[in-house]
Design an enzyme around this catalytic site. Sequence first.
Site, PDB file in Angstrom:
ATOM      1  N   MET A   5       0.799  -1.227   0.000  1.00  0.00           N
ATOM      2  CA  MET A   5       0.000   0.000   0.000  1.00  0.00           C
ATOM      3  C   MET A   5       0.831   1.276   0.000  1.00  0.00           C
ATOM      4  O   MET A   5       0.294   2.355  -0.232  1.00  0.00           O
ATOM      5  CB  MET A   5      -0.953   0.013   1.187  1.00  0.00           C
ATOM      6  CG  MET A   5      -0.299  -0.028   2.562  1.00  0.00           C
ATOM      7  SD  MET A   5       0.093   1.606   3.300  1.00  0.00           S
ATOM      8  CE  MET A   5      -1.535   2.283   3.563  1.00  0.00           C
ATOM      9  N   TYR A   6       2.146   1.207   0.222  1.00  0.00           N
ATOM     10  CA  TYR A   6       2.968   2.410   0.195  1.00  0.00           C
ATOM     11  C   TYR A   6       3.021   2.944  -1.233  1.00  0.00           C
ATOM     12  O   TYR A   6       3.529   2.295  -2.141  1.00  0.00           O
ATOM     13  CB  TYR A   6       4.387   2.127   0.680  1.00  0.00           C
ATOM     14  CG  TYR A   6       4.507   1.688   2.125  1.00  0.00           C
ATOM     15  CD1 TYR A   6       3.467   1.894   3.043  1.00  0.00           C
ATOM     16  CD2 TYR A   6       5.654   1.064   2.590  1.00  0.00           C
ATOM     17  CE1 TYR A   6       3.579   1.489   4.363  1.00  0.00           C
ATOM     18  CE2 TYR A   6       5.778   0.662   3.914  1.00  0.00           C
ATOM     19  CZ  TYR A   6       4.735   0.864   4.793  1.00  0.00           C
ATOM     20  OH  TYR A   6       4.852   0.468   6.106  1.00  0.00           O
ATOM     21  N   SER A   7       2.486   4.118  -1.412  1.00  0.00           N
ATOM     22  CA  SER A   7       2.371   4.728  -2.744  1.00  0.00           C
ATOM     23  C   SER A   7       1.668   3.796  -3.723  1.00  0.00           C
ATOM     24  O   SER A   7       1.920   3.824  -4.925  1.00  0.00           O
ATOM     25  CB  SER A   7       3.742   5.133  -3.289  1.00  0.00           C
ATOM     26  OG  SER A   7       4.320   6.152  -2.510  1.00  0.00           O
ATOM     27  N   LEU A   8       0.772   2.948  -3.182  1.00  0.00           N
ATOM     28  CA  LEU A   8      -0.014   2.003  -3.982  1.00  0.00           C
ATOM     29  C   LEU A   8       0.870   1.181  -4.917  1.00  0.00           C
ATOM     30  O   LEU A   8       0.585   1.030  -6.110  1.00  0.00           O
ATOM     31  CB  LEU A   8      -1.092   2.746  -4.774  1.00  0.00           C
ATOM     32  CG  LEU A   8      -2.190   3.406  -3.921  1.00  0.00           C
ATOM     33  CD1 LEU A   8      -3.182   4.139  -4.796  1.00  0.00           C
ATOM     34  CD2 LEU A   8      -2.902   2.363  -3.048  1.00  0.00           C
TER      35      LEU A   8
END
Length: 322
Positions: free
Chosen positions: A58-61
């Site tokens: 989910m970090y920066s998708l």
Amino acid sequence: MKYVNLGRTGLKVSRICLGMMTYGSPKWRDWVLDEEQSRPFVQRALEAGINFFDTADMYSLGVSEEITGRALRDFARRDEVVVATKVYHIMSDDPNARGLSRKHIMDGIDASLRRLGMDYVDLYQIHRWDYETPIEETLEALNDVVRAGKARYIGASSMHTWQFVQALYIADLHGWSRFVSMQNHYNLIYREEEREMIPFCIDQGIGVIPWSPLARGFLTGSRTRDRNGDTTRSRSDQYAHDMYYREDDFAVVDRVVSVANERGCTPAQVALAWMLHRPGITSPIIGASKIEHLEQAGLPSISSYHPKRWRFLKSHTSRIPC
């Protein structure tokens, strides 16, 4: 750099883990560094002896995983680094692109490996507890991920201790892969984990790899009571504003700054030294948006304080109101 076993496993990780949430796309969070800005941090971390890198889908998708994978391919050999990622959070509008169902875990690990450009990750972690999926379903799926060779170990992140107990018991009951690590919220300001989670991890031989050991920068002494600051993140990180910024939080920081001034080091070094000497702590996950953040964390004095100096820090920080 010192290296220690991750819990009771034979996996050796550096005493500092580089968190990759800071690197990705500014479109996701305005304080995130893009790929060109990020690469020197990975290179410098490797030069300092850090072999442990933690990211999440989910970090920066997903962009963080892509940057992590490309940088490690360029600057390191795959078998010389320990790569961790996570699954759980919402990745799209699809109702199944979230949580810890068998479907999302199986889809999630494949997507993460594609973005990382790797055949496996060393540590695959559940980012949070899924109240909508039976834990048996989650654990069996994670066991299959390990058996398929897509992850070497599995880990967990922030949850109640009773949930972690339940998960370990069920895994043992079925002979499934067991969580080997706990990535929890822990620092000089937030110490609730000392009540149950950390003692339980010590008892069970679980590696503890805390997130936000510097309280999202709050323990550096750069935050102000009016919630302004000299960085984009200090001004716009609403998550930090919700977790910290109480008056007693500032009392902790004031004492940390005082100790740092007395010892001729930075508040970040004091906070990290305290963390590294707490019982059960394996490898705190640090974020770095400036190269000097890595320089401070990588100093030998952080990972191996002289006993007299550490006794001084311990005696002073133990009087901090928390």
